[in-house]
Write a protein that holds these residues in place. Structure first.
Motif, PDB file in Angstrom:
ATOM      1  N   SER A 121      -9.907  81.103  77.514  1.00  0.00           N
ATOM      2  CA  SER A 121      -8.697  81.890  77.646  1.00  0.00           C
ATOM      3  C   SER A 121      -7.626  81.418  76.674  1.00  0.00           C
ATOM      4  CB  SER A 121      -8.202  81.808  79.080  1.00  0.00           C
ATOM      5  OG  SER A 121      -6.941  82.390  79.187  1.00  0.00           O
ATOM      6  N   PHE A 122      -7.553  80.088  76.526  1.00  0.00           N
ATOM      7  CA  PHE A 122      -6.591  79.553  75.580  1.00  0.00           C
ATOM      8  C   PHE A 122      -6.968  79.917  74.152  1.00  0.00           C
ATOM      9  CE2 PHE A 122      -4.414  76.536  72.926  1.00  0.00           C
ATOM     10  CZ  PHE A 122      -3.177  76.450  73.522  1.00  0.00           C
ATOM     11  N   ALA A 123      -8.268  79.923  73.875  1.00  0.00           N
ATOM     12  CA  ALA A 123      -8.748  80.314  72.544  1.00  0.00           C
ATOM     13  C   ALA A 123      -8.334  81.740  72.237  1.00  0.00           C
ATOM     14  CB  ALA A 123     -10.262  80.171  72.464  1.00  0.00           C
ATOM     15  N   LEU A 124      -8.466  82.612  73.221  1.00  0.00           N
ATOM     16  CA  LEU A 124      -8.072  84.005  73.024  1.00  0.00           C
ATOM     17  C   LEU A 124      -6.577  84.117  72.764  1.00  0.00           C
ATOM     18  CD1 LEU A 124     -10.213  85.806  75.755  1.00  0.00           C
ATOM     19  CD2 LEU A 124     -10.456  85.966  73.253  1.00  0.00           C
ATOM     20  N   PHE A 125      -5.814  83.335  73.525  1.00  0.00           N
ATOM     21  CA  PHE A 125      -4.364  83.321  73.342  1.00  0.00           C
ATOM     22  C   PHE A 125      -3.997  82.863  71.935  1.00  0.00           C
ATOM     23  CE2 PHE A 125      -0.681  80.414  73.405  1.00  0.00           C
ATOM     24  CZ  PHE A 125       0.316  81.367  73.532  1.00  0.00           C
ATOM     25  N   ASN A 126      -4.622  81.785  71.514  1.00  0.00           N
ATOM     26  CA  ASN A 126      -4.371  81.251  70.178  1.00  0.00           C
ATOM     27  C   ASN A 126      -4.713  82.277  69.100  1.00  0.00           C
ATOM     28  OD1 ASN A 126      -3.692  79.275  68.293  1.00  0.00           O
ATOM     29  ND2 ASN A 126      -5.814  78.555  68.140  1.00  0.00           N
ATOM     30  N   ASN A 127      -5.829  82.934  69.312  1.00  0.00           N
ATOM     31  CA  ASN A 127      -6.270  83.988  68.408  1.00  0.00           C
ATOM     32  C   ASN A 127      -5.233  85.104  68.306  1.00  0.00           C
ATOM     33  OD1 ASN A 127      -8.495  84.631  66.747  1.00  0.00           O
ATOM     34  ND2 ASN A 127      -9.016  86.304  68.140  1.00  0.00           N
ATOM     35  N   LYS A 128      -4.680  85.427  69.445  1.00  0.00           N
ATOM     36  CA  LYS A 128      -3.662  86.474  69.471  1.00  0.00           C
ATOM     37  C   LYS A 128      -2.418  86.036  68.691  1.00  0.00           C
ATOM     38  CE  LYS A 128      -1.115  89.443  72.659  1.00  0.00           C
ATOM     39  NZ  LYS A 128      -0.813  89.705  74.093  1.00  0.00           N
ATOM     40  N   LEU A 129      -2.042  84.785  68.862  1.00  0.00           N
ATOM     41  CA  LEU A 129      -0.903  84.256  68.102  1.00  0.00           C
ATOM     42  C   LEU A 129      -1.146  84.380  66.601  1.00  0.00           C
ATOM     43  CD1 LEU A 129       0.275  80.899  69.757  1.00  0.00           C
ATOM     44  CD2 LEU A 129       1.360  83.137  69.880  1.00  0.00           C
ATOM     45  N   LEU A 130      -2.344  84.033  66.177  1.00  0.00           N
ATOM     46  CA  LEU A 130      -2.671  84.098  64.753  1.00  0.00           C
ATOM     47  C   LEU A 130      -2.609  85.537  64.245  1.00  0.00           C
ATOM     48  CD1 LEU A 130      -5.639  81.564  64.670  1.00  0.00           C
ATOM     49  CD2 LEU A 130      -3.434  81.279  63.546  1.00  0.00           C
ATOM     50  N   HIS A 131      -3.142  86.444  65.033  1.00  0.00           N
ATOM     51  CA  HIS A 131      -3.125  87.847  64.616  1.00  0.00           C
ATOM     52  C   HIS A 131      -1.708  88.410  64.575  1.00  0.00           C
ATOM     53  CE1 HIS A 131      -7.523  87.842  65.130  1.00  0.00           C
ATOM     54  NE2 HIS A 131      -7.485  88.872  64.316  1.00  0.00           N
ATOM     55  N   ASN A 132      -0.930  88.016  65.510  1.00  0.00           N
ATOM     56  CA  ASN A 132       0.477  88.423  65.514  1.00  0.00           C
ATOM     57  C   ASN A 132       1.189  87.939  64.268  1.00  0.00           C
ATOM     58  OD1 ASN A 132       2.249  89.913  66.972  1.00  0.00           O
ATOM     59  ND2 ASN A 132       2.182  88.581  68.762  1.00  0.00           N
ATOM     60  N   HIS A 133       0.903  86.696  63.944  1.00  0.00           N
ATOM     61  CA  HIS A 133       1.493  86.097  62.754  1.00  0.00           C
ATOM     62  C   HIS A 133       1.099  86.899  61.516  1.00  0.00           C
ATOM     63  CE1 HIS A 133       2.535  81.944  60.787  1.00  0.00           C
ATOM     64  NE2 HIS A 133       3.161  82.947  60.229  1.00  0.00           N
ATOM     65  N   ILE A 134      -0.182  87.187  61.384  1.00  0.00           N
ATOM     66  CA  ILE A 134      -0.680  87.956  60.239  1.00  0.00           C
ATOM     67  C   ILE A 134      -0.030  89.331  60.189  1.00  0.00           C
ATOM     68  CG2 ILE A 134      -2.724  89.164  59.357  1.00  0.00           C
ATOM     69  CD1 ILE A 134      -4.353  86.666  60.136  1.00  0.00           C
ATOM     70  N   ARG A 135       0.089  89.950  61.341  1.00  0.00           N
ATOM     71  CA  ARG A 135       0.734  91.256  61.381  1.00  0.00           C
ATOM     72  C   ARG A 135       2.147  91.209  60.806  1.00  0.00           C
ATOM     73  NH1 ARG A 135       1.651  94.815  66.759  1.00  0.00           N
ATOM     74  NH2 ARG A 135       1.864  92.799  67.781  1.00  0.00           N
ATOM     75  N   HIS A 136       2.916  90.227  61.246  1.00  0.00           N
ATOM     76  CA  HIS A 136       4.284  90.088  60.741  1.00  0.00           C
ATOM     77  C   HIS A 136       4.319  89.867  59.237  1.00  0.00           C
ATOM     78  CE1 HIS A 136       5.952  89.658  64.822  1.00  0.00           C
ATOM     79  NE2 HIS A 136       7.078  89.976  64.233  1.00  0.00           N
ATOM     80  N   LEU A 137       3.492  88.952  58.774  1.00  0.00           N
ATOM     81  CA  LEU A 137       3.506  88.618  57.349  1.00  0.00           C
ATOM     82  C   LEU A 137       3.102  89.815  56.511  1.00  0.00           C
ATOM     83  CD1 LEU A 137       1.833  85.076  57.500  1.00  0.00           C
ATOM     84  CD2 LEU A 137       4.260  85.610  57.281  1.00  0.00           C
ATOM     85  N   GLN A 138       2.072  90.511  56.943  1.00  0.00           N
ATOM     86  CA  GLN A 138       1.585  91.653  56.171  1.00  0.00           C
ATOM     87  C   GLN A 138       2.622  92.766  56.106  1.00  0.00           C
ATOM     88  OE1 GLN A 138      -2.658  93.057  56.044  1.00  0.00           O
ATOM     89  NE2 GLN A 138      -1.798  94.660  57.334  1.00  0.00           N
ATOM     90  N   ASN A 139       3.243  93.048  57.228  1.00  0.00           N
ATOM     91  CA  ASN A 139       4.280  94.080  57.229  1.00  0.00           C
ATOM     92  C   ASN A 139       5.438  93.699  56.331  1.00  0.00           C
ATOM     93  OD1 ASN A 139       3.186  96.060  58.901  1.00  0.00           O
ATOM     94  ND2 ASN A 139       3.750  94.926  60.746  1.00  0.00           N
ATOM     95  N   ARG A 140       5.748  92.425  56.327  1.00  0.00           N
ATOM     96  CA  ARG A 140       6.864  91.998  55.497  1.00  0.00           C
ATOM     97  C   ARG A 140       6.535  92.131  54.021  1.00  0.00           C
ATOM     98  NH1 ARG A 140       9.943  86.336  55.981  1.00  0.00           N
ATOM     99  NH2 ARG A 140      11.627  86.761  54.493  1.00  0.00           N
ATOM    100  N   ILE A 141       5.326  91.777  53.641  1.00  0.00           N
ATOM    101  CA  ILE A 141       4.918  91.944  52.249  1.00  0.00           C
ATOM    102  C   ILE A 141       4.995  93.408  51.859  1.00  0.00           C
ATOM    103  CG2 ILE A 141       2.910  91.905  50.690  1.00  0.00           C
ATOM    104  CD1 ILE A 141       2.109  89.275  52.011  1.00  0.00           C
TER     105      ILE A 141
END
Lengths: 198, 198
Positions: A121-141
DNA sequence: CGCCGAGTTGAACTGAATCAAGAAACGTGG
DNA sequence: CCACGTTTCTTGATTCAGTTCAACTCGGCG
């Protein structure tokens, strides 16, 4: 005062019934950071994820001309970490500094990794954090490539309306990739435009 | 012709001794994509990670004025995927299109996720991919915020010297966030500068 | 040979940067 | 609670990097 809490944040995002994890979380160091103090400096290797319980941090670089460039603001409830430095174990190019007196929970990056290995469950949470991060960075670019200063500012207001009130305009400008003077003019233009519509 | 191969790529990055995984990988669809054909269009939900075995893909957006903005080039050995669309199950804002006749292995994003859950080594590999992705995006934002067109171009040459020869200049300009005319002038300036040094 | 798309060059224009000066807001100590 | 210094914001004048639009060159290819 605004405040968030890592434990409630996690329990609402992760299935926390495993005793081990609960212990790990509760034993984390919670520190006070005075305005202007650093959690990470250029050249350091980033060893922690920082979770902001209270206050506000900035994550930024300084270029050769001494100019500051904001990569991220982190108000309460947000994580900041230089993942490049932490994951690849390299000296960081960035700074993390308190913009307001803050309370921050420090999470050892290795602990984050090992929790991910031992709890699905924690792995999934961590994964979600990473994807969220990528989403933000990509949109900003995409925004930096396609939008004018004014458009980027409007987008900033839309996404971070609360930050607008807490962050000095100079730093918003730095986040947008323009000078404070330009932001001031953008705001002036928007104000008169708005006026004309009515 | 240049070519890469997902299976060798994975075996050198992941501990692949589990039969299940080997099967999964071998049963993946490998498709031919003609130059100009699409693997993802704006509005689609991205359901696959694309691994380029041969050829070259571009990952880009088109803004309201019809201008194209390149987020990523993917030559052989690279993955492309709109993680925002795939992970959050949203319609994509982006396109993925072949710049050359290509051979691409399609990996179901759900399969990627479930492999991560059942194999620790694969989970670590996936995690590394995500961190690599973040590293690239963050560095690019920092560059867009701090560097001139010329500096960004020099950085591009440094990081992707091979792409320079395969990608039309127009698209490099689009990646850098400038017009083709500007890139042409930047190159001219660099040429005369180089000359003067000797 | 002639077309066509990619790249180059020129001239005018523009969004944003720079430099400089003044006004407003802010916090700190008396 | 005021006074003062400091930082932040605004405004103006000028400069500059990069855009736009248009015309031209070049190399490849049918």
């Amino acid at each position: 005062m605004n405040s968030s809490n890592l434990k409630t944040f996690l329990t609402s995002n992760v299935d926390m019934d495993e005793q081990i994890i609960r212990e790990h979380i509760e034993n984390l160091k919670k520190i006070q950071v005075k305005k202007g103090n650093f959690l990470l400096r250029q050249g350091d290797v980033c060893k922690h994820s920082f979770f902001v319980e209270e206050g506000l941090l900035k994550y930024y670089s300084i270029d050769e001309k001494g100019k500051q460039h904001i990569l991220q603001f982190a108000p309460e409830g947000w994580f900041v970490v230089d993942r490049e430095s932490a994951f690849f174990n390299q000296p960081s190019q960035y700074f993390i500094e308190a913009l307001e007196d803050s309370v921050v929970t420090m999470i050892d990056v290795d602990m984050f990794a090992s929790l991910s290995l031992h709890n699905q469950s924690f792995a999934l949470f961590n994964n979600k954090l990473l994807h969220n991060h990528i989403r933000h960075l990509q949109n900003r670019i995409n925004l930096l490539l396609s939008a004018t200063a004014e458009e980027r500012y409007l987008d900033f207001i839309r996404i971070y309306p609360d930050l607008l009130l807490r962050v000095p305009q100079t730093l918003v400008a730095s986040y947008l990739g323009i000078t404070p003077e330009s932001l001031s003019r953008v705001r002036k233009d928007l104000a008169t435009k708005k006026h004309q519509k009515q």
